[in-house]
Design a protein around this motif. Structure first.
Motif, short mmCIF file in Angstrom:
data_model
loop_
_atom_site.label_atom_id
_atom_site.label_comp_id
_atom_site.label_asym_id
_atom_site.label_seq_id
_atom_site.Cartn_x
_atom_site.Cartn_y
_atom_site.Cartn_z
N VAL A 6 0.87 -1.15 0.14
CA VAL A 6 0.04 0.05 -0.12
C VAL A 6 0.91 1.21 -0.12
N ILE A 7 0.50 1.99 -0.64
CA ILE A 7 1.60 3.39 -1.02
C ILE A 7 0.60 4.56 -0.27
N VAL A 8 1.08 5.30 0.39
CA VAL A 8 0.58 6.49 1.06
C VAL A 8 0.92 7.75 0.57
N GLY A 9 0.10 8.35 -0.10
CA GLY A 9 0.48 9.45 -1.11
C GLY A 9 0.22 9.27 -2.33
N GLY A 10 -0.34 10.31 -3.12
CA GLY A 10 -0.63 10.25 -4.44
C GLY A 10 -0.13 11.13 -5.21
N GLU A 11 1.32 11.76 -5.09
CA GLU A 11 2.14 12.47 -5.69
C GLU A 11 2.93 11.80 -6.88
N LEU A 12 3.58 12.31 -7.68
CA LEU A 12 4.33 12.04 -8.77
C LEU A 12 5.40 10.82 -8.24
N VAL A 13 5.84 11.11 -7.31
CA VAL A 13 7.06 9.97 -6.53
C VAL A 13 6.17 8.92 -6.12
N SER A 14 4.84 8.97 -5.75
CA SER A 14 4.17 7.81 -5.47
C SER A 14 3.83 6.90 -6.70
N TRP A 15 3.83 7.36 -7.94
CA TRP A 15 3.85 6.60 -8.85
C TRP A 15 5.17 5.80 -9.44
N SER A 33 -4.73 8.69 -0.64
CA SER A 33 -4.54 10.07 -0.68
C SER A 33 -5.74 10.61 -0.06
N GLN A 34 -5.01 11.76 0.69
CA GLN A 34 -6.16 12.46 1.64
C GLN A 34 -6.83 13.61 0.91
N TYR A 35 -6.77 13.60 -0.41
CA TYR A 35 -7.17 14.83 -1.04
C TYR A 35 -8.40 14.27 -2.08
N PRO A 36 -9.22 15.15 -2.64
CA PRO A 36 -10.12 14.61 -3.41
C PRO A 36 -9.86 13.78 -4.73
N LYS A 37 -8.55 13.90 -5.37
CA LYS A 37 -7.94 13.14 -6.29
C LYS A 37 -6.53 13.18 -5.98
N ALA A 38 -5.77 12.13 -6.73
CA ALA A 38 -4.26 11.98 -6.35
C ALA A 38 -3.58 13.41 -6.82
N GLU A 39 -2.56 13.46 -5.88
CA GLU A 39 -1.76 15.02 -6.11
C GLU A 39 -1.18 15.00 -7.78
N SER A 40 -0.82 14.04 -7.95
CA SER A 40 0.14 14.04 -9.23
C SER A 40 -0.59 14.63 -10.54
N TYR A 41 0.10 14.89 -11.61
CA TYR A 41 -0.41 15.24 -12.83
C TYR A 41 -1.26 14.36 -13.40
N GLY A 42 -2.57 14.74 -14.06
CA GLY A 42 -3.38 14.03 -14.73
C GLY A 42 -3.10 12.54 -15.29
N ALA A 43 -2.13 12.97 -16.30
CA ALA A 43 -1.69 11.93 -17.08
C ALA A 43 -1.04 10.80 -16.47
N ASP A 207 -4.67 23.10 -1.72
CA ASP A 207 -5.91 22.95 -2.54
C ASP A 207 -5.52 22.89 -3.95
N PHE A 208 -6.59 22.30 -4.83
CA PHE A 208 -6.50 22.09 -6.45
C PHE A 208 -6.90 23.39 -6.88
N ALA A 209 -6.46 23.98 -8.05
CA ALA A 209 -7.03 25.09 -8.62
C ALA A 209 -6.45 24.96 -10.20
N HIS A 210 -7.74 24.74 -11.05
CA HIS A 210 -7.32 24.79 -12.47
C HIS A 210 -6.52 25.80 -13.01
N VAL A 211 -6.87 26.93 -12.74
CA VAL A 211 -6.57 28.10 -13.12
C VAL A 211 -6.06 28.98 -12.15
N ALA A 233 -1.72 22.41 -7.35
CA ALA A 233 -2.32 21.10 -6.59
C ALA A 233 -1.12 20.78 -5.51
N PRO A 234 -1.81 20.25 -4.52
CA PRO A 234 -0.97 19.78 -3.24
C PRO A 234 0.18 18.91 -3.84
N GLY A 235 1.31 18.90 -3.23
CA GLY A 235 2.42 17.88 -3.60
C GLY A 235 3.38 18.65 -4.52
#
Length: 239
Positions: A6-15, A33-43, A207-211, A233-235
């Protein structure tokens, strides 16, 4: 090496950890991840789910590691509903919520910034102790290696000035980050000091913010506003 992680954290380094685990013969069973979506880039999030086939539990945290002598499972809880469940695993990898490598600074009595947990610095990367400078991932949580190296290039001239007898300045304007930002670095501006490394201040958002739109205030007056084309995005540190 275990067989199921189990990997704790949804950042780029998590992947990156997920890829490393698979190459070592350990199946990454879940990303938490504690956030509404994983912190890494969508791709990367999409590739993690579809290519690596690793599910992501969002708005979730690990509440208990179960096992004696060896991990057997983790208990996770949803932050909104409180619902708990147990996930079998023999390995837990913690990848998120960084702090600086500040042990030497802390033991030397150098003043730390309560937000970054790194030494309080100005744009010349001076610390509270005359003749002691800080750079890279000592100053703030994780940044990429090439940026840390550029911090070293930036601080070299300031070290030379100090060695040539330039006095330590005493006055400065303290910068404070307001929510949703967690911290800003460096934290002190002084007239006559150089611009920060790479000409930019660093910020960390919760927090996440698109723009994202950033506003700077001083004494109730708006100094400047900037809109960034890159999501926040966080992280991920922002310049």
């Amino acid at each position: 090496m275990g067989k199921r992680a189990v990997i704790v954290g949804g950042e780029l380094v998590s992947w990156s950890a997920a890829v490393t685990l698979r190459e070592a013969g350990c199946t990454p069973a879940l990303v938490v991840s504690q956030y509404p979506k994983a912190e890494s880039y969508g791709a990367f999030n999409a590739a993690g789910r579809t290519v690596l086939r690793v599910p992501v539990a969002t708005r979730t945290r690990v509440t208990r590691v179960i096992g004696k002598g060896r991990c057997q499972a983790v208990e996770i809880a949803h932050l909104d509903t409180g619902k708990r469940r147990t996930v079998e695993c023999d390995t837990v990898v913690f990848t998120g919520d960084w702090i600086p490598d500040h042990e030497l600074a802390r033991s030397a009595g150098i003043e730390l910034d309560r937000a970054t947990l790194g030494p309080l610095t100005d744009t010349a990367l001076r610390t509270s102790r005359p003749g002691v400078f800080a750079a890279g991932n000592l100053v703030h949580p994780v940044d990429v290696a090439d940026a840390a190296a550029l911090d070293g290039k930036h601080v070299a001239d300031q070290v030379i000035h100090h060695l040539h007898g330039r006095p330590q300045p005493t006055q400065g304007l303290r910068l404070l980050a307001d929510a949703p930002f967690r911290w800003i670095a460096p934290q002190i501006l002084r007239p006559g000091d150089p611009a920060p490394a790479r000409g930019k201040l660093l910020l960390w958002t919760d927090d996440f913010a698109h723009v994202p739109k950033v506003t700077v205030h001083q004494d109730g007056r708006v100094i400047t506003r900037r809109t960034s084309p890159w999501p926040a995005a966080p992280g991920r540190r922002r310049r």
